[in-house]
Design an enzyme around this catalytic site. Structure first.
Site, mmCIF file in Angstrom:
data_model
loop_
_atom_site.group_PDB
_atom_site.id
_atom_site.type_symbol
_atom_site.label_atom_id
_atom_site.label_comp_id
_atom_site.label_asym_id
_atom_site.label_seq_id
_atom_site.Cartn_x
_atom_site.Cartn_y
_atom_site.Cartn_z
ATOM 1 N N GLU A 52 0.695 -1.418 -0.001
ATOM 2 C CA GLU A 52 0.019 0.100 0.203
ATOM 3 C C GLU A 52 1.024 1.377 0.018
ATOM 4 O OE1 GLU A 52 -2.711 0.349 3.375
ATOM 5 O OE2 GLU A 52 -3.268 2.353 2.940
ATOM 6 N N ASP A 73 -4.440 10.860 9.881
ATOM 7 C CA ASP A 73 -3.212 10.342 10.232
ATOM 8 C C ASP A 73 -2.361 10.951 11.472
ATOM 9 O OD1 ASP A 73 -2.386 8.233 7.985
ATOM 10 O OD2 ASP A 73 -2.695 9.972 6.713
#
Lengths: 254, 389
Positions: free
Chosen positions: A34, A45
């Site tokens: 990924e 994040d």
């Protein structure tokens, strides 16, 4: 079916050449790579990946270079590649152009963190047209109804967010995560992978034992890159990390 | 309530926030027309914040400029010194109804942080304010005030360390804490239903202004001018006049060091469509879709995007948007301070500067209302760097 290890790093962290080397190392033990497109405002994040995005962007990372990395990687490996991004870089390039380039470079799937399933009609039809698999995320507070929608919209796997929070390394696997996994497993036709906070072999093993079809690991790798930079040491440690995680997956599958 | 304004708006957030936004939407729909809720809101707006605010005819300024009559909607007189309190009271009451015990908020200039800290104290809720580290530095007085009210101020060190990063950090907090925490957004930005909620709570400005100008002048104004960062004070005053075709609405963005430079914050004038902070709107961004750093002398306008309803109003031609530079804003700040004895916020000084420009070209029986969204005490540190006595 074999249980999968998905290994995430940020494209261009700390530079595109290093990313390519890291991908090769990770792919020895990973089933899917990924690749994150760095973004100026990565609101889902935690600090580790935020810093990786900044390193990549400060070194001049561009969306077009993500495709270059994938193209280059394809010369060596057929390991599937999923791209993870926030919507704006895709929207800015134009959805169709983005998907076309992703497909042509050899990419296989796409995760858009901030695209809700309700707004994905056009997105889905274009992904289908260009042969790009779709992956949507579900969280422990996602209703059954929505999980079904998310399952219908996904074509590679469902990405379960194992906790309430942003990406990043955590201590232990929570019961909340296990319950959520079991609940979702019953509802979905797609394979169910678990991510967020998974950094150790034991975490991977626990999720697989409880029915996960795969695990996604990111920040644990990114921390290695943060510490050792563009070096042989990083490559060695990434490979070692992936090997251990895969071991956990195999043990959990028994 | 509208999920989208034309194509703008929407709910572009990670999945984990969707249930919280649905919960908020449901609660707001339940209470917004509830007589008891409205009564409570009105009570605090009047007795706590100090509404209604005057509509003041700035006669000295009008004479000096020569042209249209300039009226000031005095939001600067509210508790805390800005219009932000209108929205903070409304949302904090809603948070209480929803059973939340903790407030989080983002702030740029510190005005929204301050108003959130005030309502946190008033309604006895634990409050944390996210504020870019650069803004913490340039708005020390407001930071101190927030702490006086018992709020925790969290300096945000990520990204450009300004308002947009404070929003990112507040969202990251909310993803973890939504069960007991209410995210009190300070402008008409963010995912649905925030742009609608904030607009509704701010629309009291325009409702009052309309009644007041009709009482005083017996007619509607030719023009209303307000500054636009995220766009809450402007939507707040424009909303009531949206259907009055004869009233020209002008939003003023921060042109910083000039619209032809990189150093400005004019998302509508120089940005392009994009997606950030849960909404499709106009954003200043580079060719790769990375959000660009912005600049303005006023921290409150220093934001790379704008509320989705503004994007729609611009496309529809319903509102005209203009830019005012740092220097022009500063001159307006000094002019009002000197001619009227009123120190305007640097944000509001952008609106004032534009009004002063266009008033000259208008007749003396024509009227401009400027939304004086805040007072300038918080900006004195900044202004002292430019002007010495």
């Amino acid at each position: 079916m074999d249980k999968k290890l998905v290994s995430f790093i940020v494209a261009g962290d700390p530079n595109p050449e290093a990313t390519l080397k890291f991908m090769k190392a990770l792919s020895k033990h990973s089933d899917i790579i990924e690749l994150g497109i760095p973004f100026s405002d990565p609101m889902a994040d935690g600090e580790t990946i935020q810093m990786a995005d900044i390193r990549a962007l400060n070194n001049g990372m561009k969306v077009s270079k993500v495709f270059d990395i994938i193209r280059e990687f394809r010369k060596y490996s057929s390991t599937p590649i999923v791209v993870m991004t926030y919507y704006n870089p895709v929207f800015n390039m134009g959805l169709e152009r983005f998907l076309k380039e992703l497909k042509e470079s050899g990419g296989n799937g796409l995760i858009v963190v901030d695209l809700p399933v309700e707004d994905s009609e056009e997105y889905l039809s274009h992904c289908k047209k260009y042969g790009i698999d779709t992956i949507f995320l579900a969280a422990p507070n996602t209703s059954e109804d929505r999980i079904k929608k998310i399952d219908n919209a996904s074509s590679m796997f469902i990405y379960l967010v194992s906790l309430y929070g942003t990406t990043g390394v955590r201590g232990e696997v929570s019961n909340l995560a296990i319950d959520f996994l079991k609940r979702t497993k019953k509802l979905c036709k797609n394979p169910v992978y678990v991510g967020f906070g998974i950094s150790k072999k034991e975490h991977a093993k626990r999720f697989i034992e409880n029915g996960a079809d795969g695990v996604v690991v990111g920040s644990a790798y990114v921390k290695i890159i943060e510490e050792y930079g563009d070096s042989e040491e990083t490559i060695k440690k990434l490979e070692e990390k992936a090997r251990k995680l895969k071991e956990g997956i195999l043990e959990g599958s028994k | 309530m509208e999920m989208r304004f034309g194509k703008y708006g929407g709910q572009y957030v990670p999945e984990v926030l969707i249930p919280s936004l649905k919960e908020l939407e449901k609660a707001y729909k339940e209470y917004k027309d509830d007589p008891e809720f409205k009564e409570e809101l009105d009570y605090y707006l009047k007795n706590y914040a100090g509404r209604e605010t005057p509509l003041y005819f700035a006669e000295n300024l009008t004479k000096k400029i020569g042209g249209a009559k300039i009226y000031l909607k005095r939001e600067d007189l509210l508790l805390g010194g800005a219009h932000k309190i209108n929205n903070s009271i409304g949302q904090a009451l809603l948070a209480k109804k929803m059973g939340k015990t903790r407030l989080i908020a983002e702030t740029g200039a510190g005005e929204h942080g301050l108003s959130s800290a005030m309502v946190g104290a008033l309604f006895k809720m634990k409050t944390r304010i996210y504020m870019g580290a650069i803004d913490v530095e340039r708005q020390k007085l407001n930071v101190y005030k927030m702490k006086l009210h018992g709020a925790e101020v969290y300096p945000v060190e990520s990204g450009s360390k300004t308002l947009k990063d404070a929003i990112n950090e507040a969202l990251r907090d909310w993803v973890e804490t939504f069960e007991d925490t209410y995210y009190l957004i300070g402008s008409v930005v963010g995912p649905y239903p925030y742009p609608s909620i904030v607009r509704d709570f701010q629309s009291v400005i325009g409702k009052e202004a309309k009644k007041q100008i009709l009482d005083i002048e017996g007619k509607l104004p030719e023009c209303i001018v307000a500054c636009v960062g995220g766009g809450s004070n402007s939507i707040g005053i424009f909303n009531e006049f949206k259907n009055d075709k004869e009233v020209k609405l002008i939003g003023v963005e921060a042109a910083g060091e000039g619209l032809d430079t990189e150093k400005h914050a004019a998302a509508l004038l120089k940005g392009k469509e994009g997606i950030l902070h849960g909404m499709l709107s106009y954003f200043l961004q580079d060719e790769d879709g990375q959000i660009r750093p912005t600049h303005s002398i006023s921290a409150g306008l220093d934001y790379p995007g704008v509320g989705p309803e503004h994007a729609y109003l611009k496309d529809m031609g319903a509102v005209e948007y203009a830019g005012i530079t740092d220097e022009e804003a500063l001159n307006a700040f000094l002019e009002l301070s000197k001619t009227e004895g009123i120190i305007p916020a640097l944000e509001s000084s952008h609106a004032l500067a534009h009004a002063m420009k266009i008033a000259k070209e208008m007749d003396s029986d024509e009227i401009i209302i400027v939304n004086l969204s805040g007072r300038g005490d918080k900006d004195l540190d900044t202004v002292m760097n430019y002007v010495k006595f």
